[in-house]
Structure formats: C-alpha cells, structure tokens
Motif scaffolding. Structure first.
Motif, mmCIF file in Angstrom:
data_model
loop_
_atom_site.group_PDB
_atom_site.id
_atom_site.type_symbol
_atom_site.label_atom_id
_atom_site.label_comp_id
_atom_site.label_asym_id
_atom_site.label_seq_id
_atom_site.Cartn_x
_atom_site.Cartn_y
_atom_site.Cartn_z
ATOM 1 N N THR A 1 51.041 40.720 21.665
ATOM 2 C CA THR A 1 50.335 41.578 22.625
ATOM 3 C C THR A 1 51.296 42.446 23.438
ATOM 4 O O THR A 1 50.909 43.508 23.907
ATOM 5 C CB THR A 1 49.461 40.739 23.584
ATOM 6 N N HIS A 2 52.544 42.019 23.585
ATOM 7 C CA HIS A 2 53.503 42.850 24.334
ATOM 8 C C HIS A 2 53.724 44.189 23.622
ATOM 9 O O HIS A 2 53.985 45.200 24.270
ATOM 10 C CB HIS A 2 54.835 42.114 24.525
ATOM 11 N N LEU B 1 75.155 36.796 25.272
ATOM 12 C CA LEU B 1 73.867 37.299 25.758
ATOM 13 C C LEU B 1 73.598 38.692 25.192
ATOM 14 O O LEU B 1 74.403 39.605 25.373
ATOM 15 C CB LEU B 1 73.889 37.351 27.290
ATOM 16 N N MET B 2 72.461 38.831 24.530
ATOM 17 C CA MET B 2 72.103 40.152 24.004
ATOM 18 C C MET B 2 71.344 40.957 25.056
ATOM 19 O O MET B 2 71.643 42.116 25.309
ATOM 20 C CB MET B 2 71.242 39.994 22.751
ATOM 21 N N GLU B 3 70.351 40.323 25.657
ATOM 22 C CA GLU B 3 69.597 40.990 26.721
ATOM 23 C C GLU B 3 68.827 39.938 27.500
ATOM 24 O O GLU B 3 68.600 38.814 27.018
ATOM 25 C CB GLU B 3 68.633 42.039 26.149
ATOM 26 N N ALA B 4 68.445 40.318 28.714
ATOM 27 C CA ALA B 4 67.646 39.418 29.543
ATOM 28 C C ALA B 4 66.731 40.308 30.371
ATOM 29 O O ALA B 4 67.173 41.334 30.889
ATOM 30 C CB ALA B 4 68.553 38.586 30.432
ATOM 31 N N GLN C 1 54.953 37.157 28.590
ATOM 32 C CA GLN C 1 55.006 36.534 27.261
ATOM 33 C C GLN C 1 53.860 37.113 26.431
ATOM 34 O O GLN C 1 52.693 37.035 26.840
ATOM 35 C CB GLN C 1 54.893 35.008 27.406
ATOM 36 N N GLY C 2 54.216 37.694 25.296
ATOM 37 C CA GLY C 2 53.195 38.375 24.500
ATOM 38 C C GLY C 2 52.562 37.506 23.432
ATOM 39 O O GLY C 2 51.476 37.846 22.937
ATOM 40 N N GLU C 3 53.206 36.398 23.066
ATOM 41 C CA GLU C 3 52.783 35.671 21.864
ATOM 42 C C GLU C 3 52.463 34.207 22.164
ATOM 43 O O GLU C 3 52.989 33.620 23.110
ATOM 44 C CB GLU C 3 53.924 35.652 20.827
ATOM 45 N N GLY C 4 51.641 33.643 21.289
ATOM 46 C CA GLY C 4 51.473 32.191 21.272
ATOM 47 C C GLY C 4 50.723 31.643 22.476
ATOM 48 O O GLY C 4 49.985 32.354 23.173
ATOM 49 N N ILE D 1 55.330 46.836 26.302
ATOM 50 C CA ILE D 1 56.307 46.268 27.230
ATOM 51 C C ILE D 1 57.313 45.470 26.390
ATOM 52 O O ILE D 1 57.020 45.156 25.240
ATOM 53 C CB ILE D 1 55.633 45.372 28.301
ATOM 54 N N PRO D 2 58.481 45.157 26.938
ATOM 55 C CA PRO D 2 59.484 44.466 26.109
ATOM 56 C C PRO D 2 59.049 43.073 25.656
ATOM 57 O O PRO D 2 58.257 42.454 26.313
ATOM 58 C CB PRO D 2 60.709 44.357 27.022
#
Ligand code: SF4
Length: 210
Positions: free
Chosen positions: A203-204, A18-21, A26-29, A209-210
């Motif tokens: 858009t994030h 796990l890298m991050e959580a 949701q910024g995309e799609g 924002i992350p």
C-alpha cells in the motif's frame, strides 16, 4: 578509524552498513497502515530476480554506521522500528536490538530467514525465497509468513512454506508489484477458496510514500 577496526565493529554488530532509514507508514502485511521507523541494512545475496531494492545487495556501497546513532534516530521518531534490507540477518543483530530494547522500542524484522537468527524481536515477518530457503529456526520464529506471488507456481510454493511455520503464524499472499495487475485477480480467487490466507498489498506504493 582504520579499516580493520571498522570490520571488527561490523562483525560485532556495533556498526552496520546502513543503506537508509526513514519514518513512514508500514505498507505491507499484518501491520499495514501503522507508522514505524524503517532501518534498511545493506547486504543480501539471496538474488531474487524481481527484487525492488537491488541497490541494497552490495554491502560495500553502504557506509558502516555506528549502531547507537541508528538507535538515536529511531527514538526521535517512533516507538516501533522495522529492520529490513537487504537481508538484515546477514549481520549480527544482537547489539542493535539490545540497544533498541533498552529504549523500549518495539522491534520488527522483515527477513528471508535464510541466515541464522540473531537479535531479540517483537515481530518476525518471514518472506521466504525459493533461491535460499529459510532455516528451521526462521520457520519456528515467524509470526507472519508473507509469500510474494510472481507467477502461478508461487501458490504451490506458498502452501509448502505454510506447512513449515507454526500454527499461529499469519499467512499472507502479496502480488509482486510489476505483475500486480495480472496476479491480483488470481490471488483474490485463491484467498476466497483458501481462507487461511489473507492478501497483503504494497500500500505504500499506492500511497506514493517510501
Ligand atoms: S531477499 Fe529481499 S533484498 Fe534479498 S534479493 Fe530477495 S527481495 Fe531483494
């Protein structure tokens, strides 16, 4: 736990690097603007030169984490999870997605599709990369095709990729962030001339924002 045991659990998908959580929007799609918990799994050898998460590439840098613990965190925050990377299909996703399904979580994946599929997914966002093309199975499973536009040649690549997905698959063109000023006008023009495509923006990043 010794190294061999950990490696065996990672092989089975019972531990994942796990890298991050984090809980965010949701910024995309297709699901832009909706809240979701993101699980970013380390490990990717696709090697896109413009990759904005190069720190994810080396799985060794990300501690193997017990899969149940990842799931426990997801359900504290959201009923929707986006599994991303890195390239999540580097790993066996069967166990993670089974555990999430048991908790009635909607499970989305963002993948280059370059590796065999594992896991049960409610939404498959395929973002194909020239370096390592998706498998046939990935094209069949994609509900959303998101092609990153870094230069003009990428429009041609996008059309080639669109021919491979099923007819219900949604088609998105997304400017690569570092060249967005240059590529957005070209994408706008392209989508007006080829309306089967839609624009996806990160858009994030605009929202910081992350
Ligand atoms: S597939 Fe994704 S994580 Fe891997 S190098 Fe390309 S952009 Fe980065």
């Amino acid at each position: 736990m010794n190294k061999e045991k950990i490696e065996a659990l990672v092989q089975e998908g019972k531990m994942l690097p796990l890298m991050e959580a984090f809980y965010t929007i949701q910024g995309e799609g297709h699901h832009t603007g909706t809240s979701a918990y993101f699980v970013r799994i380390g490990g990717c050898d696709v090697g896109c030169h413009w990759c904005d998460v190069k720190e994810s590439w080396d799985a060794e840098k990300h501690p193997p984490t017990v899969t149940e613990k990842i799931v426990d965190e997801v359900i504290k925050y959201s009923d929707t999870v986006v599994v991303t990377g890195g390239e999540p299909l580097t790993w066996d996703m069967t166990y993670l997605t089974q555990m999430l399904k048991q908790k009635q979580v909607k499970i989305h994946i963002e993948t280059s599709g370059a590796y065999p599929f594992s896991g049960i997914w409610d939404w498959v966002c395929l973002s194909p990369k020239k370096n390592k093309l998706p498998t046939k199975e990935a094209y069949q499973k994609a509900q959303e095709l998101k092609v990153i536009i870094f230069n003009k040649h990428d429009f041609k690549f996008a059309e080639e990729q669109a021919k491979q997905v099923n007819e219900d698959c949604l088609l998105y063109l997304q400017p690569e962030w570092s060249v967005r000023e240059k590529m957005i006008p070209l994408i706008v023009d392209y989508v007006m001339k080829n309306p089967k495509w839609k624009i996806s923006l990160q858009t994030h990043k605009y929202l910081r924002i992350p």
